[in-house]
Motif scaffolding. Structure first.
Motif, mmCIF file in Angstrom:
data_model
loop_
_atom_site.group_PDB
_atom_site.id
_atom_site.type_symbol
_atom_site.label_atom_id
_atom_site.label_comp_id
_atom_site.label_asym_id
_atom_site.label_seq_id
_atom_site.Cartn_x
_atom_site.Cartn_y
_atom_site.Cartn_z
ATOM 1 N N ASP A 498 0.812 -1.220 0.000
ATOM 2 C CA ASP A 498 0.000 0.000 0.000
ATOM 3 C C ASP A 498 0.846 1.271 0.000
ATOM 4 O O ASP A 498 0.310 2.385 -0.094
ATOM 5 C CB ASP A 498 -0.990 0.010 1.155
ATOM 6 C CG ASP A 498 -0.346 -0.142 2.521
ATOM 7 O OD1 ASP A 498 0.900 -0.118 2.610
ATOM 8 O OD2 ASP A 498 -1.085 -0.303 3.510
ATOM 9 N N ARG A 501 0.213 3.775 -2.796
ATOM 10 C CA ARG A 501 -0.903 4.726 -2.794
ATOM 11 C C ARG A 501 -0.440 6.167 -2.626
ATOM 12 O O ARG A 501 -1.134 7.094 -3.051
ATOM 13 C CB ARG A 501 -1.892 4.362 -1.682
ATOM 14 C CG ARG A 501 -2.494 2.973 -1.844
ATOM 15 C CD ARG A 501 -3.402 2.598 -0.690
ATOM 16 N NE ARG A 501 -3.815 1.194 -0.768
ATOM 17 C CZ ARG A 501 -4.581 0.591 0.136
ATOM 18 N NH1 ARG A 501 -5.021 1.275 1.196
ATOM 19 N NH2 ARG A 501 -4.897 -0.678 -0.009
ATOM 20 N N GLU A 545 -1.947 -3.226 -6.021
ATOM 21 C CA GLU A 545 -1.508 -1.871 -5.682
ATOM 22 C C GLU A 545 -0.640 -1.278 -6.796
ATOM 23 O O GLU A 545 -0.740 -0.077 -7.112
ATOM 24 C CB GLU A 545 -0.740 -1.883 -4.356
ATOM 25 C CG GLU A 545 -1.563 -2.301 -3.143
ATOM 26 C CD GLU A 545 -2.582 -1.247 -2.720
ATOM 27 O OE1 GLU A 545 -2.613 -0.143 -3.304
ATOM 28 O OE2 GLU A 545 -3.362 -1.523 -1.779
#
Length: 617
Positions: A498, A501, A545
């Motif tokens: 993640d 992001r 991701e």
């Protein structure tokens, strides 16, 4: 006239690069006899067959040398070596996968076989051709040394001297040594297994005394491709190179187009320059190949060549004037379920079946030139190819002899594959640490590549710009390459998936930006929650991701990717007993041949990109 002068100037520039190069290209299209099959072997870790007890190289009169023929020995003769059917090995093939005794062996193995002289005219010449031997090879025929070669992934050949061939039972011996050394290419530290052996085809190539040794026949990259398409008229340029100075006429034919061009040769090379009409260009959706015949003095070579133009325009890569996004995947030259080097057309077909199932249109053949079957089959399938030399990690960039070795392997790679339409990117290395010395070394290779071939792009896989937050790609080597290629592993070697992001990406260069590697490891069949490393779920999350980052937070010059990697592959660096056990587990397909969950994430992304590109046409 201007185009002809530019071609002649290009030929003059190339002379230093191939002046002493005797490599014969396109052995598939010539008169050749296979020497593949069962060979005898001797394992020689102390190199007793090569060195005497004072560690001097044995000479041709030394009966203890392993290339000598021990015919009709007396019972009192001291002979401490020999070849036996009991110790046989398959060629082509690596030795590590063929017998448990070789599993982790690095060192010297002697190969031996007999062969009969093929049918030849009195004025013809035979050459011993090796597709590749890893790494150092010394070749002996009937007790005479023909020569040696270094480089584990590129072809080489030796002319057999007149009178050396016998009608029957010619004794061919090859010393093969795959030990790693700091001053070699690649060097001691790699992340793949160092398979040893005669890993590619062996042939006798029969030629006249004077023959076309190499050629470059391609679409002229300087022409306006849109105008050429509109007028349906294309310029074909290049050159022919003879094995020695000659005089006479060479003929180039493309029968399907009704073309026959005569070229007057006076010397060892001649420029190619003619027009073709009503020609279909090679594309990924229509990989059109034309039979091309090159003849000199009654000797004809047959090849299949596709014609296309690849170029960079601003932030884009163009194929025949149209923007192309590279939906790639990286590949090692291995058949993972069998724990061996890939070495045949069937092996190439198996790898490409997986590539096409992934909806990919491009492969990165890492980290060395792969078997010639790979680019040739890519030609017919319409798959774009990145191919590179093994300048990797801890190269001795200050050593001029190491640069010489890198240049030799580069020249052999380009020479072999320069007529393959599928090959659009030459790469000069992977993940080399930034320094002024390294940049001088690598930029020299880039310049060499461009001198040898201006019909393709040149790149290298970089490892800079890998930080939390803003990732700024500014490797000085990017000044020299046609595209900026980066290996990034956000969420595997740093943080969790993640992290993508919030990652921000910028590049210093107004060039196409390509992700040459990204990936995460997963043991095939191991399932857990997505936070558990080496589970298929973690790898699946990683790709989810990454794909979201590519779609929403990547710079406008993003032009493609080749994630790491198609299948698991052997690596002595990967030693976790439960999850790795000598395998790099970043494959989208496990060493058992089964697709992991992440495969389907990338497959869906590529399907979406493919459909978008088709709609945009």
């Amino acid at each position: 006239m201007r185009r002809l002068l530019s071609i002649l100037f290009m030929l003059a520039l190339m002379q230093p690069l191939f002046a002493q190069d005797n490599l014969i290209i396109n052995t598939q299209g010539r008169n050749a006899v296979s020497l593949n099959g069962d060979w005898h072997y001797i394992i020689d870790p102390y190199e007793t067959g090569f060195y005497n007890y004072r560690y001097g190289e044995r000479n041709e009169n030394d009966g203890g040398a392993y290339w000598n023929i021990n015919e009709n020995p007396e019972k009192s003769d001291l002979i401490e070596h020999g070849y036996s059917d009991e110790y046989s090995i398959e060629v082509p093939g690596d030795w590590n996968s063929q017998d448990r005794v070789f599993l982790y062996y690095e060192g010297t193995v002697w190969y031996q076989r007999y062969f009969d002289k093929p049918a030849m005219a009195e004025d013809e010449v035979a050459h011993l051709y090796f597709g590749a031997i890893n790494y150092e090879a010394h070749v002996y025929l009937n007790g005479k040394k023909l020569g040696m070669h270094k480089g584990g992934f590129t072809p080489f050949n030796f002319e057999i001297p007149s009178g050396l061939l016998k009608a029957k039972d010619n004794n061919l011996v090859v010393k093969v040594d795959n030990k790693r050394h700091p001053e070699e290419i690649p060097t001691v530290n790699t992340d793949w297994w160092n398979f040893g052996g005669i890993t590619r085809d062996v042939k006798l190539v029969i030629t006249p005394q004077q023959f076309v040794q190499q050629y470059h026949i391609q679409l002229d990259q300087q022409q306006d491709i849109k105008a050429a398409l509109e007028n349906d008229s294309y310029q074909i340029t290049g050159w022919l190179k003879m094995n020695k100075s000659a005089s006479g006429n060479a003929i180039i034919e493309i029968p399907e187009l009704g073309l026959e061009e005569a070229l007057a040769i006076s010397g060892d090379s001649v420029a190619v320059n003619f027009e073709a009409e009503n020609m279909e260009l090679w594309t990924t959706s229509n990989p059109k190949l034309y039979e091309v015949k090159v003849s000199f003095d009654g000797h004809t070579i047959i090849d299949k060549i596709g014609f296309r133009k690849v170029e960079v325009q601003g932030d884009d890569i163009l194929l025949n004037g149209e923007k192309v996004f590279l939906r790639g995947i990286s590949i090692h030259e291995e058949i993972a379920p069998e724990m061996r080097r890939a070495n045949s057309r069937d092996d190439a077909a198996q790898l490409y079946e997986w590539v096409e199932d992934l909806n990919a249109n491009m492969v990165r053949l890492a980290h060395y030139p792969h078997n010639e079957y790979m680019p040739r089959l890519a030609d017919s399938l319409g798959i774009l190819v990145w191919t590179e030399i093994p300048v990797y990690w801890t190269i001795d960039f200050e050593n001029p002899e190491v640069l010489d070795k890198a240049q030799a392997q580069l020249k052999e790679m380009v020479s072999r594959d320069r007529n393959r339409a599928s090959v659009i990117i030459w790469s000069v290395g992977n993940e080399t640490p930034v320094s002024e010395t390294r940049t001088d070394f690598m930029s020299t290779l880039v310049k060499d590549t461009k001198r040898m071939d201006d019909t393709r792009l040149v790149s290298a896989a970089l490892e800079v710009g890998y930080n939390e937050g803003k990732n700024y790609v500014d490797d000085p080597l990017g000044e020299y390459t046609d595209i900026v290629s980066l290996n990034e592993y956000l969420g595997w070697y740093g943080g969790l998936p993640d992290a993508c992001r919030t990652a921000q990406w910028e590049t210093k260069y107004d060039k196409p930006f390509f992700i040459s590697e990204t990936g995460a490891g997963a043991q095939p069949g191991f399932h857990a929650d997505k936070l558990t490393r080496f589970s298929e779920e973690y790898q699946e999350w990683y790709y989810e991701e990454q794909v979201d980052m590519f779609k929403n937070r990547f710079p406008d010059n993003f032009t493609g990717l080749s994630p790491w990697i198609l299948t698991d592959f052997r690596s002595p660096r990967r030693n976790h007993p439960e999850y790795q056990d000598g395998w790099n587990r970043k494959g989208l397909i496990g060493n058992n041949g089964e697709k992991k969950k992440a495969f389907y994430v990338l497959q869906a992304y590529y399907k979406e990109l493919k459909e978008q590109q088709e709609k945009a046409r």
